[in-house]
Design a protein around this motif. Sequence first.
Motif, PDB file in Angstrom:
ATOM      1  N   MET A   1       0.847  -1.194   0.000  1.00 13.45           N
ATOM      2  CA  MET A   1       0.000   0.000   0.000  1.00 13.45           C
ATOM      3  C   MET A   1       0.884   1.247   0.000  1.00 13.45           C
ATOM      4  SD  MET A   1      -2.895   1.194   2.808  1.00 13.45           S
ATOM      5  CE  MET A   1      -4.048  -0.117   2.394  1.00 13.45           C
ATOM      6  N   THR A   2       0.649   2.131  -0.946  1.00 13.35           N
ATOM      7  CA  THR A   2       1.419   3.371  -0.976  1.00 13.35           C
ATOM      8  C   THR A   2       0.950   4.316   0.127  1.00 13.35           C
ATOM      9  OG1 THR A   2      -0.100   4.534  -2.457  1.00 13.35           O
ATOM     10  CG2 THR A   2       1.603   3.156  -3.487  1.00 13.35           C
ATOM     11  N   ALA A   3       1.734   5.356   0.360  1.00 15.42           N
ATOM     12  CA  ALA A   3       1.355   6.336   1.372  1.00 15.42           C
ATOM     13  C   ALA A   3       0.033   6.999   1.022  1.00 15.42           C
ATOM     14  CB  ALA A   3       2.459   7.387   1.514  1.00 15.42           C
ATOM     15  N   GLU A   4      -0.140   7.339  -0.253  1.00 12.30           N
ATOM     16  CA  GLU A   4      -1.400   7.956  -0.675  1.00 12.30           C
ATOM     17  C   GLU A   4      -2.580   7.009  -0.471  1.00 12.30           C
ATOM     18  OE1 GLU A   4       1.418   8.356  -2.244  1.00 12.30           O
ATOM     19  OE2 GLU A   4       1.656  10.523  -2.532  1.00 12.30           O
ATOM     20  N   GLU A   5      -2.386   5.737  -0.775  1.00 16.23           N
ATOM     21  CA  GLU A   5      -3.453   4.753  -0.575  1.00 16.23           C
ATOM     22  C   GLU A   5      -3.790   4.601   0.903  1.00 16.23           C
ATOM     23  OE1 GLU A   5      -2.578   1.854  -4.458  1.00 16.23           O
ATOM     24  OE2 GLU A   5      -1.617   1.463  -2.517  1.00 16.23           O
ATOM     25  N   PHE A   6      -2.759   4.645   1.751  1.00 16.89           N
ATOM     26  CA  PHE A   6      -2.993   4.558   3.192  1.00 16.89           C
ATOM     27  C   PHE A   6      -3.842   5.724   3.673  1.00 16.89           C
ATOM     28  CE2 PHE A   6      -2.087   5.429   7.595  1.00 16.89           C
ATOM     29  CZ  PHE A   6      -2.041   4.189   8.192  1.00 16.89           C
ATOM     30  N   VAL A   7      -3.495   6.931   3.238  1.00 15.18           N
ATOM     31  CA  VAL A   7      -4.252   8.114   3.649  1.00 15.18           C
ATOM     32  C   VAL A   7      -5.703   8.001   3.201  1.00 15.18           C
ATOM     33  CG1 VAL A   7      -4.496  10.608   3.350  1.00 15.18           C
ATOM     34  CG2 VAL A   7      -2.227   9.606   3.709  1.00 15.18           C
ATOM     35  N   ARG A   8      -5.916   7.642   1.944  1.00 19.50           N
ATOM     36  CA  ARG A   8      -7.295   7.517   1.434  1.00 19.50           C
ATOM     37  C   ARG A   8      -8.088   6.461   2.202  1.00 19.50           C
ATOM     38  NH1 ARG A   8      -4.830   7.610  -3.848  1.00 19.50           N
ATOM     39  NH2 ARG A   8      -5.154   9.616  -4.916  1.00 19.50           N
ATOM     40  N   ALA A   9      -7.420   5.342   2.538  1.00 20.83           N
ATOM     41  CA  ALA A   9      -8.113   4.223   3.180  1.00 20.83           C
ATOM     42  C   ALA A   9      -8.539   4.531   4.606  1.00 20.83           C
ATOM     43  CB  ALA A   9      -7.221   2.983   3.154  1.00 20.83           C
ATOM     44  N   HIS A  10      -7.852   5.476   5.272  1.00 18.31           N
ATOM     45  CA  HIS A  10      -8.102   5.693   6.699  1.00 18.31           C
ATOM     46  C   HIS A  10      -8.666   7.065   7.018  1.00 18.31           C
ATOM     47  CE1 HIS A  10      -5.233   2.288   6.689  1.00 18.31           C
ATOM     48  NE2 HIS A  10      -5.977   1.882   7.704  1.00 18.31           N
ATOM     49  N   THR A  11      -9.127   7.769   5.995  1.00 18.22           N
ATOM     50  CA  THR A  11      -9.709   9.090   6.212  1.00 18.22           C
ATOM     51  C   THR A  11     -10.959   9.255   5.360  1.00 18.22           C
ATOM     52  OG1 THR A  11      -8.392  10.105   4.445  1.00 18.22           O
ATOM     53  CG2 THR A  11      -7.455  10.143   6.671  1.00 18.22           C
ATOM     54  N   ALA A  12     -11.667  10.322   5.622  1.00 11.50           N
ATOM     55  CA  ALA A  12     -12.795  10.730   4.783  1.00 11.50           C
ATOM     56  C   ALA A  12     -12.656  12.227   4.531  1.00 11.50           C
ATOM     57  CB  ALA A  12     -14.122  10.431   5.475  1.00 11.50           C
ATOM     58  N   VAL A  13     -13.195  12.694   3.436  1.00  9.54           N
ATOM     59  CA  VAL A  13     -13.112  14.117   3.131  1.00  9.54           C
ATOM     60  C   VAL A  13     -14.028  14.891   4.071  1.00  9.54           C
ATOM     61  CG1 VAL A  13     -13.538  15.899   1.391  1.00  9.54           C
ATOM     62  CG2 VAL A  13     -12.477  13.725   0.740  1.00  9.54           C
ATOM     63  N   GLY A  14     -13.454  15.892   4.715  1.00 18.47           N
ATOM     64  CA  GLY A  14     -14.226  16.714   5.643  1.00 18.47           C
ATOM     65  C   GLY A  14     -13.717  18.138   5.621  1.00 18.47           C
ATOM     66  N   HIS A  15     -14.168  18.936   6.592  1.00 18.79           N
ATOM     67  CA  HIS A  15     -13.820  20.353   6.648  1.00 18.79           C
ATOM     68  C   HIS A  15     -13.547  20.741   8.097  1.00 18.79           C
ATOM     69  CE1 HIS A  15     -15.275  21.031   2.477  1.00 18.79           C
ATOM     70  NE2 HIS A  15     -16.071  20.023   2.797  1.00 18.79           N
ATOM     71  N   ALA A  16     -12.508  21.532   8.307  1.00 17.84           N
ATOM     72  CA  ALA A  16     -12.209  22.047   9.639  1.00 17.84           C
ATOM     73  C   ALA A  16     -13.205  23.146   9.992  1.00 17.84           C
ATOM     74  CB  ALA A  16     -10.786  22.600   9.671  1.00 17.84           C
ATOM     75  N   PRO A  17     -13.641  23.228  11.249  1.00 15.15           N
ATOM     76  CA  PRO A  17     -14.716  24.165  11.598  1.00 15.15           C
ATOM     77  C   PRO A  17     -14.385  25.633  11.334  1.00 15.15           C
ATOM     78  CG  PRO A  17     -13.748  23.150  13.566  1.00 15.15           C
ATOM     79  CD  PRO A  17     -13.254  22.382  12.392  1.00 15.15           C
ATOM     80  N   LEU A  18     -13.133  26.030  11.514  1.00 15.43           N
ATOM     81  CA  LEU A  18     -12.786  27.435  11.319  1.00 15.43           C
ATOM     82  C   LEU A  18     -12.513  27.773   9.859  1.00 15.43           C
ATOM     83  CD1 LEU A  18     -12.356  29.924  13.224  1.00 15.43           C
ATOM     84  CD2 LEU A  18      -9.891  29.489  13.003  1.00 15.43           C
ATOM     85  N   VAL A  19     -12.290  26.732   9.025  1.00 10.72           N
ATOM     86  CA  VAL A  19     -11.915  26.962   7.622  1.00 10.72           C
ATOM     87  C   VAL A  19     -12.747  26.045   6.721  1.00 10.72           C
ATOM     88  CG1 VAL A  19      -9.949  27.340   6.081  1.00 10.72           C
ATOM     89  CG2 VAL A  19      -9.574  27.265   8.539  1.00 10.72           C
ATOM     90  N   PRO A  20     -14.057  26.267   6.653  1.00 14.19           N
ATOM     91  CA  PRO A  20     -14.903  25.369   5.870  1.00 14.19           C
ATOM     92  C   PRO A  20     -14.647  25.429   4.368  1.00 14.19           C
ATOM     93  CG  PRO A  20     -16.148  27.280   6.623  1.00 14.19           C
ATOM     94  CD  PRO A  20     -14.822  27.327   7.322  1.00 14.19           C
TER      95      PRO A  20
END
Length: 213
Positions: A1-20
């Motif tokens: 698994m590449t680093a990019e694949e790892f990031v995609r597999a363990h996260t979801a797209v979201g937004h920080a509350p102060l910077v939507p």
Amino acid sequence: MTAEEFVRAHTAVGHAPLVPEIALHLASEITPIWQATEAWLAERNIEPPFWAFAWPGGQATARLLLDEPARVAGRRVLDFAAGCGIAAIAAARAGAALVEAAEIDPLALAAVRLNAALNGVRVETPEGDIVGAPCRWDVILAGDVCYEAPMTAHILPWLRAMAASGAEVLLADPGRAYLPREGLEPLARHAVPTTLELEDRTLREVVLYRLLP
């Protein structure tokens, strides 16, 4: 698994509350991403997954740049210890001529690249520890970097040297224990919503300083 694949597999797209305005690959809970990263830690010298969260210092820095783009427009910018890259992305959106995001963790660099692509901006990601490099930037952003004594001792002399070389060094701190007690000029304050899973309170006041040589 590449680093990019790892990031995609363990996260979801979201937004920080102060910077939507900025979309990010973020972890929804701290324990699963920490456990997943331990498998990588066993084989590689990788830091804990700080990149999987939008920390208060990064959020406050990004907010400042989006609200006051003249601070970086047309300038060469380094986001130091960039984490998820939220400040770097904000600098690019604010019109910086060049943006680099420095991290020693290859997973963090992968997260920055994915997050930059998600927001349609270009952010360079040099590899390795950039501390000690000669100054090639006009503005250096350092969000939430004074959380440990060894880290602060390693980076602070170099950041002050960068300020002495002519760079404007912006240090965003949410009340960490090892913030230097002198040589700081306050510029702005932001109240940043957080969670009890990451912090000991639900709101952190971040002060943005100019670091003096």
